[in-house]
Design a protein around this motif. Sequence first.
Motif, PDB file in Angstrom:
ATOM      1  N   ILE A  83       0.667  -1.120  -0.046  1.00  0.00           N
ATOM      2  CA  ILE A  83      -0.200   0.052   0.263  1.00  0.00           C
ATOM      3  C   ILE A  83       0.521   1.188   0.144  1.00  0.00           C
ATOM      4  CG2 ILE A  83      -2.495  -1.065   0.462  1.00  0.00           C
ATOM      5  CD1 ILE A  83      -1.032   0.323   3.935  1.00  0.00           C
ATOM      6  N   THR A  84       1.803   0.987   0.171  1.00  0.00           N
ATOM      7  CA  THR A  84       2.570   2.268  -0.415  1.00  0.00           C
ATOM      8  C   THR A  84       4.378   2.049  -0.317  1.00  0.00           C
ATOM      9  OG1 THR A  84       3.895   4.063   0.944  1.00  0.00           O
ATOM     10  CG2 THR A  84       4.075   1.457   2.626  1.00  0.00           C
ATOM     11  N   ASP A  85       5.265   2.551  -0.943  1.00  0.00           N
ATOM     12  CA  ASP A  85       6.371   2.250  -1.893  1.00  0.00           C
ATOM     13  C   ASP A  85       7.742   1.657  -0.820  1.00  0.00           C
ATOM     14  OD1 ASP A  85       9.032   4.725  -1.035  1.00  0.00           O
ATOM     15  OD2 ASP A  85       6.288   5.448  -1.345  1.00  0.00           O
ATOM     16  N   SER A  86       8.604   0.848  -1.921  1.00  0.00           N
ATOM     17  CA  SER A  86       9.684   0.932  -1.233  1.00  0.00           C
ATOM     18  C   SER A  86      10.540   0.830  -1.243  1.00  0.00           C
ATOM     19  CB  SER A  86       9.926  -0.454  -0.607  1.00  0.00           C
ATOM     20  OG  SER A  86       8.664  -1.431  -0.135  1.00  0.00           O
ATOM     21  N   SER A  87      11.876   1.176  -1.242  1.00  0.00           N
ATOM     22  CA  SER A  87      13.362   1.654  -1.952  1.00  0.00           C
ATOM     23  C   SER A  87      14.118   1.386  -1.537  1.00  0.00           C
ATOM     24  CB  SER A  87      13.341   3.368  -2.141  1.00  0.00           C
ATOM     25  OG  SER A  87      13.482   4.098  -0.842  1.00  0.00           O
ATOM     26  N   ALA A  88      15.109   1.405  -1.981  1.00  0.00           N
ATOM     27  CA  ALA A  88      16.707   0.832  -1.619  1.00  0.00           C
ATOM     28  C   ALA A  88      17.751   0.676  -2.596  1.00  0.00           C
ATOM     29  CB  ALA A  88      16.809  -0.930  -0.899  1.00  0.00           C
ATOM     30  N   ALA A  89      19.451   1.314  -2.128  1.00  0.00           N
ATOM     31  CA  ALA A  89      19.787   1.089  -3.102  1.00  0.00           C
ATOM     32  C   ALA A  89      20.635   0.155  -3.994  1.00  0.00           C
ATOM     33  CB  ALA A  89      21.510   2.087  -3.057  1.00  0.00           C
ATOM     34  N   TYR A  90      20.602  -0.413  -4.765  1.00  0.00           N
ATOM     35  CA  TYR A  90      21.277  -1.647  -5.790  1.00  0.00           C
ATOM     36  C   TYR A  90      22.118  -0.880  -6.680  1.00  0.00           C
ATOM     37  CZ  TYR A  90      21.117  -5.342  -9.018  1.00  0.00           C
ATOM     38  OH  TYR A  90      20.938  -6.802 -10.146  1.00  0.00           O
ATOM     39  N   ARG A  91      23.205  -1.959  -6.063  1.00  0.00           N
ATOM     40  CA  ARG A  91      24.905  -2.014  -6.799  1.00  0.00           C
ATOM     41  C   ARG A  91      24.678  -3.224  -8.268  1.00  0.00           C
ATOM     42  NH1 ARG A  91      28.800   0.753  -6.130  1.00  0.00           N
ATOM     43  NH2 ARG A  91      30.789  -0.237  -7.561  1.00  0.00           N
TER      44      ARG A  91
END
Length: 259
Positions: A83-91
């Motif tokens: 129901i919301t966004d998820s974000s993370a750095a990806y190499r």
Amino acid sequence: MAAGGLERYLDSLRRELRAPDPAVLSVLAALLAVALTLLIWRLLPGRSGGRRAVLLLGLCDAGKTLLFARLLTGRYRATQTSITDSSAAYRASGDKGANVTLIDLPGHESLRLQFLERFKAAARALVFVVDSVAFQREVKDVAEFLYQVLVDSTVLKNAPALLIACNKQDVTMAKSAKLIQQQLEKELNTLRVTRSAAPTSLDGPAAGIPAQLGKKGKDFDFSQLPMKVEFVECSARGSKGEDGDADLEALEKWLAKIA
């Protein structure tokens, strides 16, 4: 007299060497202006160099969140409708090893356009995830959402790379990427025709109705879009389920290419 004339000549030469040459100054000023213009151009939010987000889009239950988790950790995890966004750095893998920000957006009909609006300006690339098993049943809904993405003015302007990730290929009944591409092109062509035939107001076309998707007078295909579109087959779950590895090699190669 000769000695005095030589001295005056040398004094004049010294003054000329110390004085700045207007022509040289003009060239240096021009080079500086070009350098500053290129720097500003690169830093503008609308340019791909300043956009580092990769958005994961798609309908509910397409497998976006599991795909997001697999890319980041390599491990399986139980998921539920976001129901919301998820974000993370990806190499990204490969020689460059550049970082991008993966953003998993909710797929619920009441939320997906709202979250697309929030993040679209930062998108370097879009990964549109399709449930290859349910595709035949959901093809109209998939095409409708994809159409809304493709005619968005910001997406058209920035032209982020687009990948259609045909997920759940570990299931026997999954449709192939080639069939999914053909069916989507057919449905998008139908949508283009019906939307262009929508009634107009005195102020112009009805709100949200684009002038044209693709090339006028030709059946729609993805090569007509301003961005590069590719299709891959993948499986976030993997053929061995929770205990096995995901099949994301084609997706990971694409991410390394666009990073």
